[in-house]
Design a protein around this motif. Structure first.
Motif, PDB file in Angstrom:
ATOM      1  N   THR A   1      42.116  92.681  72.840  1.00 45.11           N
ATOM      2  CA  THR A   1      41.810  92.212  74.192  1.00 45.11           C
ATOM      3  C   THR A   1      42.984  91.488  74.844  1.00 45.11           C
ATOM      4  OG1 THR A   1      40.800  90.209  73.273  1.00 45.11           O
ATOM      5  CG2 THR A   1      39.328  92.056  73.783  1.00 45.11           C
ATOM      6  N   LYS A   2      43.914  90.957  74.056  1.00 46.94           N
ATOM      7  CA  LYS A   2      45.070  90.251  74.621  1.00 46.94           C
ATOM      8  C   LYS A   2      46.346  91.087  74.544  1.00 46.94           C
ATOM      9  CE  LYS A   2      43.239  85.726  73.534  1.00 46.94           C
ATOM     10  NZ  LYS A   2      43.454  84.474  72.821  1.00 46.94           N
ATOM     11  N   TYR A   3      46.192  92.401  74.291  1.00 50.44           N
ATOM     12  CA  TYR A   3      47.353  93.273  74.172  1.00 50.44           C
ATOM     13  C   TYR A   3      48.181  93.219  75.451  1.00 50.44           C
ATOM     14  CZ  TYR A   3      50.121  97.464  73.458  1.00 50.44           C
ATOM     15  OH  TYR A   3      51.160  98.331  73.314  1.00 50.44           O
ATOM     16  N   PRO A   4      49.462  93.126  75.454  1.00 45.78           N
ATOM     17  CA  PRO A   4      50.387  93.217  74.327  1.00 45.78           C
ATOM     18  C   PRO A   4      50.759  91.862  73.728  1.00 45.78           C
ATOM     19  CG  PRO A   4      51.659  93.310  76.329  1.00 45.78           C
ATOM     20  CD  PRO A   4      50.199  93.165  76.735  1.00 45.78           C
ATOM     21  N   MET A   5      50.047  90.820  74.097  1.00 40.04           N
ATOM     22  CA  MET A   5      50.373  89.480  73.588  1.00 40.04           C
ATOM     23  C   MET A   5      49.488  89.113  72.392  1.00 40.04           C
ATOM     24  SD  MET A   5      52.779  88.909  75.621  1.00 40.04           S
ATOM     25  CE  MET A   5      53.217  87.223  75.323  1.00 40.04           C
ATOM     26  N   ASP A   6      48.921  90.100  71.752  1.00 43.28           N
ATOM     27  CA  ASP A   6      48.007  89.840  70.646  1.00 43.28           C
ATOM     28  C   ASP A   6      48.763  89.720  69.326  1.00 43.28           C
ATOM     29  OD1 ASP A   6      48.754  92.528  70.710  1.00 43.28           O
ATOM     30  OD2 ASP A   6      46.976  93.141  69.609  1.00 43.28           O
ATOM     31  N   LYS A   7      48.055  89.262  68.330  1.00 41.88           N
ATOM     32  CA  LYS A   7      48.576  89.163  66.971  1.00 41.88           C
ATOM     33  C   LYS A   7      47.450  89.585  66.050  1.00 41.88           C
ATOM     34  CE  LYS A   7      51.245  85.699  65.112  1.00 41.88           C
ATOM     35  NZ  LYS A   7      51.484  84.310  64.637  1.00 41.88           N
ATOM     36  N   GLN A   8      47.747  90.524  65.155  1.00 38.18           N
ATOM     37  CA  GLN A   8      46.715  91.052  64.256  1.00 38.18           C
ATOM     38  C   GLN A   8      46.972  90.588  62.823  1.00 38.18           C
ATOM     39  OE1 GLN A   8      44.229  92.615  65.733  1.00 38.18           O
ATOM     40  NE2 GLN A   8      45.350  92.495  67.665  1.00 38.18           N
ATOM     41  N   THR A   9      45.888  90.382  62.096  1.00 43.90           N
ATOM     42  CA  THR A   9      45.976  90.060  60.677  1.00 43.90           C
ATOM     43  C   THR A   9      45.150  91.080  59.913  1.00 43.90           C
ATOM     44  OG1 THR A   9      46.193  87.693  61.151  1.00 43.90           O
ATOM     45  CG2 THR A   9      45.554  88.314  58.906  1.00 43.90           C
ATOM     46  N   CYS A  10      45.816  91.832  59.066  1.00 44.59           N
ATOM     47  CA  CYS A  10      45.143  92.826  58.236  1.00 44.59           C
ATOM     48  C   CYS A  10      45.286  92.385  56.782  1.00 44.59           C
ATOM     49  CB  CYS A  10      45.768  94.203  58.420  1.00 44.59           C
ATOM     50  SG  CYS A  10      45.574  94.859  60.100  1.00 44.59           S
ATOM     51  N   THR A  11      44.219  92.525  56.028  1.00 49.94           N
ATOM     52  CA  THR A  11      44.253  92.086  54.635  1.00 49.94           C
ATOM     53  C   THR A  11      44.326  93.290  53.693  1.00 49.94           C
ATOM     54  OG1 THR A  11      41.849  92.068  54.487  1.00 49.94           O
ATOM     55  CG2 THR A  11      42.914  90.010  55.156  1.00 49.94           C
ATOM     56  N   LEU A  12      44.747  93.023  52.486  1.00 48.44           N
ATOM     57  CA  LEU A  12      44.739  94.010  51.408  1.00 48.44           C
ATOM     58  C   LEU A  12      44.127  93.307  50.208  1.00 48.44           C
ATOM     59  CD1 LEU A  12      45.459  96.803  50.392  1.00 48.44           C
ATOM     60  CD2 LEU A  12      47.724  95.955  49.825  1.00 48.44           C
ATOM     61  N   GLN A  13      42.859  93.612  49.937  1.00 53.26           N
ATOM     62  CA  GLN A  13      42.119  92.925  48.880  1.00 53.26           C
ATOM     63  C   GLN A  13      41.801  93.881  47.737  1.00 53.26           C
ATOM     64  OE1 GLN A  13      38.723  90.592  50.264  1.00 53.26           O
ATOM     65  NE2 GLN A  13      39.433  90.953  52.341  1.00 53.26           N
TER      66      GLN A  13
END
Length: 123
Positions: free
Chosen positions: A106-118
């Motif tokens: 929703t804040k693209y292009p000022m967004d920040k994503q966190t993806c996990t690897l569990q």
């Protein structure tokens, strides 16, 4: 219970897909545990052919939220099995996996994503 030590290196992050809400990564996964049944006399470790893994107990580790994964097998399966005289087993594999990652754009292009690897185990 068997204590299992684990380490993981991310070799590469190959793709990130905002459309599919996932990413693909190649990882090296190493697991270490001790199985007293595999003790032997000597002072050097034994490196075994990866095909012998079918004859050993190995942890049933899986990647949480994995959409698809595969073990590399060029020219042979990329597995390392090393057994030490005290029964310690080192098991290493190379995996490429595509993992789901919910992204808030929703804040693209000022967004920040966190993806996990569990990683988890059923047992």
């Amino acid at each position: 219970p068997v204590s299992i030590g684990m380490s993981m290196d991310i070799a590469s992050i190959d793709t990130i897909s905002e459309i599919n809400m996932d990413y693909t990564a190649t990882i090296f996964l190493r697991q270490r545990w001790t199985d007293e049944r595999l003790c032997f006399d000597g002072n050097k470790s034994l490196s075994l052919d990866g095909r012998l893994v079918e004859m050993l107990w190995v942890p049933d580790t899986f990647i949480v939220d994995s959409k698809k994964s595969f073990l590399h097998d060029v020219t042979v399966e990329n597995r390392l099995i090393r057994i030490y005289p005290n029964g310690t087993v080192l098991y290493a594999i190379r995996i490429t996996t595509t993992v789901a990652c919910s992204m808030d754009l929703t804040k693209y292009p000022m967004d920040k994503q966190t993806c996990t690897l569990q990683l988890e185990s059923c047992k």
